[in-house]
Design a protein around this motif. Structure first.
Motif, PDB file in Angstrom:
ATOM      1  N   GLU A  93       1.258  -1.328   0.236  1.00 23.85           N
ATOM      2  CA  GLU A  93       0.002  -0.076   0.642  1.00 23.85           C
ATOM      3  C   GLU A  93       1.174   1.450   0.321  1.00 23.85           C
ATOM      4  OE1 GLU A  93      -0.766  -2.394   2.584  1.00 23.85           O
ATOM      5  OE2 GLU A  93      -2.309  -3.868   1.208  1.00 23.85           O
ATOM      6  N   ASN A  94       1.975   1.450   0.829  1.00 22.70           N
ATOM      7  CA  ASN A  94       2.817   2.066   0.772  1.00 22.70           C
ATOM      8  C   ASN A  94       3.678   2.394  -0.619  1.00 22.70           C
ATOM      9  OD1 ASN A  94       2.616   2.896   3.576  1.00 22.70           O
ATOM     10  ND2 ASN A  94       3.979   2.128   4.070  1.00 22.70           N
ATOM     11  N   GLU A  96       2.510   1.930  -3.135  1.00 24.09           N
ATOM     12  CA  GLU A  96       1.247   1.866  -4.426  1.00 24.09           C
ATOM     13  C   GLU A  96       1.537   3.888  -4.476  1.00 24.09           C
ATOM     14  OE1 GLU A  96      -2.671   0.428  -3.936  1.00 24.09           O
ATOM     15  OE2 GLU A  96      -1.148  -1.010  -4.713  1.00 24.09           O
TER      16      GLU A  96
END
Length: 106
Positions: A93-94, A96
């Motif tokens: 997620e980081n 992205e």
């Protein structure tokens, strides 16, 4: 000649890799964290603030009081800061989020 000896000495080492081991010291870290954020840590933090107040009154300055409060707050939050800085991980997620931020800046 010293350069050649140093180069030969360095070339003899294998690659160094950072490890995630060290579980032997987990008990030590847990004990220190409990001391700092437990009753002992609160007593020490309170003492730092009290000494800051007394020093501030003696010097007729509020800066000593501010240093006492800053030291107490810093001591109490030290384990949280160390854990957040040294255990930082990059999740998908980081990645992205970083990629989207990078694309918007271009």
């Amino acid at each position: 000649m010293p350069f050649v000896i140093t180069a030969a000495f360095i070339a003899g080492f294998s690659d160094a890799c950072a490890g995630t081991g060290g579980e032997e010291f987990a008990d030590v870290w847990d004990t220190l964290k409990e001391w700092i954020q437990g009753t002992l840590g609160r007593v020490v933090c309170g003492s730092m603030i009290l000494v800051g107040i007394v020093a501030g009154v003696a010097r007729q300055s509020i800066s000593a009081f501010a240093v006492g409060i800053g030291g107490g707050i810093g001591l109490y939050n030290t384990p949280s800061v160390i854990e957040s800085v040294l255990s930082a991980t990059i999740t998908p997620e980081n990645i992205e989020l970083l990629n989207s931020m990078n694309n918007t800046m271009l």
